[in-house]
Write a protein that holds these residues in place. Structure first.
Motif, PDB file in Angstrom:
ATOM      1  N   PRO A 106      11.788   0.088  15.948  1.00  0.00           N
ATOM      2  CA  PRO A 106      11.255  -0.706  14.635  1.00  0.00           C
ATOM      3  C   PRO A 106       9.913  -0.982  14.923  1.00  0.00           C
ATOM      4  N   LYS A 107       9.244  -1.426  16.213  1.00  0.00           N
ATOM      5  CA  LYS A 107       7.945  -1.818  16.464  1.00  0.00           C
ATOM      6  C   LYS A 107       6.821  -0.370  15.991  1.00  0.00           C
ATOM      7  N   LEU A 108       7.280   0.546  16.296  1.00  0.00           N
ATOM      8  CA  LEU A 108       6.464   1.645  15.996  1.00  0.00           C
ATOM      9  C   LEU A 108       6.484   1.936  14.688  1.00  0.00           C
ATOM     10  N   ALA A 109       7.529   1.888  13.797  1.00  0.00           N
ATOM     11  CA  ALA A 109       7.609   2.208  12.536  1.00  0.00           C
ATOM     12  C   ALA A 109       6.890   0.913  11.825  1.00  0.00           C
ATOM     13  N   LYS A 110       6.661  -0.170  12.224  1.00  0.00           N
ATOM     14  CA  LYS A 110       5.847  -1.175  11.577  1.00  0.00           C
ATOM     15  C   LYS A 110       4.567  -0.726  11.917  1.00  0.00           C
ATOM     16  N   LYS A 111       3.997  -0.523  13.054  1.00  0.00           N
ATOM     17  CA  LYS A 111       2.627  -0.077  13.326  1.00  0.00           C
ATOM     18  C   LYS A 111       2.103   1.177  12.221  1.00  0.00           C
ATOM     19  N   LEU A 112       3.117   1.963  12.115  1.00  0.00           N
ATOM     20  CA  LEU A 112       2.755   3.271  11.323  1.00  0.00           C
ATOM     21  C   LEU A 112       2.670   2.810   9.939  1.00  0.00           C
ATOM     22  N   ASN A 113       3.677   1.945   9.515  1.00  0.00           N
ATOM     23  CA  ASN A 113       3.604   1.526   7.914  1.00  0.00           C
ATOM     24  C   ASN A 113       2.147   0.821   7.860  1.00  0.00           C
ATOM     25  N   THR A 114       1.816   0.072   8.641  1.00  0.00           N
ATOM     26  CA  THR A 114       0.660  -0.895   8.340  1.00  0.00           C
ATOM     27  C   THR A 114      -0.668   0.295   8.228  1.00  0.00           C
ATOM     28  N   LEU A 115      -0.924   1.026   9.354  1.00  0.00           N
ATOM     29  CA  LEU A 115      -1.899   2.121   9.556  1.00  0.00           C
ATOM     30  C   LEU A 115      -1.846   3.109   8.330  1.00  0.00           C
ATOM     31  N   ALA A 116      -0.699   3.348   7.854  1.00  0.00           N
ATOM     32  CA  ALA A 116      -0.799   4.412   6.759  1.00  0.00           C
ATOM     33  C   ALA A 116      -0.927   3.675   5.457  1.00  0.00           C
TER      34      ALA A 116
END
Ligand SMILES: NC(=O)c1ccc[n+]([C@@H]2O[C@H](COP(=O)([O-])OP(=O)(O)OC[C@H]3O[C@@H](n4cnc5c(N)ncnc54)[C@H](OP(=O)(O)O)[C@@H]3O)[C@@H](O)[C@H]2O)c1
Length: 348
Positions: free
Chosen positions: A115-125
């Motif tokens: 979930p943490k990496l998913a959140k980071k990817l979403n923000t960056l994307a």
């Protein structure tokens, strides 16, 4: 109108098949190729694919040096299964403004395991206005997206079950090895314990995605992997299996809610499976029983759905998406540009 510019990232079994399919598509230009394998880096894409044509596209091992020279709309990414491993690869694509469609199993529903990496990817994307999607045949379609779609005609649901049975003799040798074909039961158990045999990475992610679509709060997801032992001699082109030896595996996962509702996914892949199919059974109002026979070819299905997702991804807004968040999946049988509606494709 210019063609959609695509990078192929990872040229193993999947990336090679995807590249060959891309080369047959109208409205697409492969503008770059990335892989780290020593026997591929520096070669022309045509040579790596075993084609008798050169494309003037050299396989590079560094995405930053590729993207400092060219621009691309989307990367088709097929390197490995765990999000932790592919995260830096995806981030470097995002930072160059390239959308990503990946076969990474954990990316199909990353909120489950990362979930943490998913959140980071979403923000960056969102920041770079690109779209990220994990998809494939399974996870990605047969045991999640298709299941979710079939629930649309149900008024009430008690239990969802999806079953996939594959005759591994029809699949490549690396797949047959991955499922333990030809091992003794003892060897199989040891390889499961040491995680050399993992079953279908993504089975739990598929359950979590179905549950999320239905807003079912699961109590937990359990799973087991067991050998399928042959009771007679069976063989593929490459492996001969005697009675008593492992022909493949069964990987079963179950998500349950306190009120007894459940989602069960049953994945079986073994040499000698006589009845190959994909089935979805929903106990509810009404009951739904769907069966595809024989089962959908996993490699072709994965390459196709990844490419067919290009317009869905390029038409979406920036962010991390899963298959359940995008419009209904569908084929792209004419010029790819006919499906692109959004100005975000740089070359249009
Ligand atoms: N969702 C689905 O339904 C679905 C379906 C099929 C496959 N998959 C998954 O998709 C992935 C690719 O499958 P595959 O069968 O094509 O695997 P594969 O044959 O092992 O190919 C992967 C390729 O990527 C290269 N690679 C690895 N790390 C890299 C990196 N950091 N940068 C650039 N290239 C890198 C590998 O090079 P080396 O050989 O040197 O490592 C290899 O050439 C696997 O994880 C597979 O499980 C998912």
């Amino acid at each position: 109108m210019e063609k959609v510019r695509v990078i192929v990232y990872g040229l193993g079994s999947m990336g090679s098949l995807i590249s060959k399919f891309l080369l047959e598509k109208e409205g697409i230009d492969i503008v770059g190729a990335i892989d780290i394998a020593k026997d591929k880096v520096g070669k022309d894409l045509g040579d790596v694919l075993g084609l008798e044509r050169k494309f003037g596209i050299k396989v590079l091992d560094d995405v930053n040096s590729l993207l400092s020279k060219i621009s691309a709309d989307v990367a088709i990414h097929a390197t490995s299964s765990h999000l932790k491993d592919v995260y830096p690869q995806i981030v470097s694509l995002i930072k160059h403004g390239v959308s990503v469609i990946s076969t990474c199993e954990e990316l199909s529903y990353p909120y489950f395991s990362e979930p943490k990496l998913a959140k980071k990817l979403n923000t960056l994307a969102k920041k770079y206005n690109v779209t990220i999607l994990g998809t494939g045949i399974n996870p990605g379609f047969l045991m999640d997206t298709l299941v979710i779609t079939l629930t649309a005609v149900c008024h009430k649901i008690e239990k969802i079950e999806a079953i996939r049975v594959i005759n591994a003799a029809t699949r490549r040798l690396s797949f047959q090895k991955k499922i333990g074909a030809g091992l003794s039961v003892q060897e199989f158990k040891e390889k499961v314990k040491s995680k050399q045999i993992t079953g279908n990475i993504g089975l739990k992610h598929s359950i979590a995605m179905i549950a999320d679509a239905l807003a079912w709060e699961l109590d937990g997801i359990s799973e087991y992997i067991e050998p399928i032992v042959s009771n007679k001699s069976v063989e593929s082109k490459e492996i001969k299996i005697k009675a008593g030896e492992v022909a493949g595996l069964r990987h079963k996962a179950k998500g349950t809610m306190k009120n007894g509702k459940m989602i069960v996914l049953d994945y079986q892949a073994y040499i000698g499976a006589e009845d190959e199919y994909d089935a979805v059974r929903i106990n509810g109002i009404p009951n739904v029983n769907e069966k595809i026979q024989p089962c959908v070819n996993g490699d072709i299905g994965t390459a196709a759905i990844v490419i067919n997702s290009i317009p869905k991804v390029l038409n979406a807004s920036g962010g991390l998406f899963t298959m359940k968040d995008l419009p209904l999946p569908s084929a792209t049988t004419v010029d790819m540009r006919k499906y692109i509606k959004h100005y975000r494709v740089k070359s249009l």
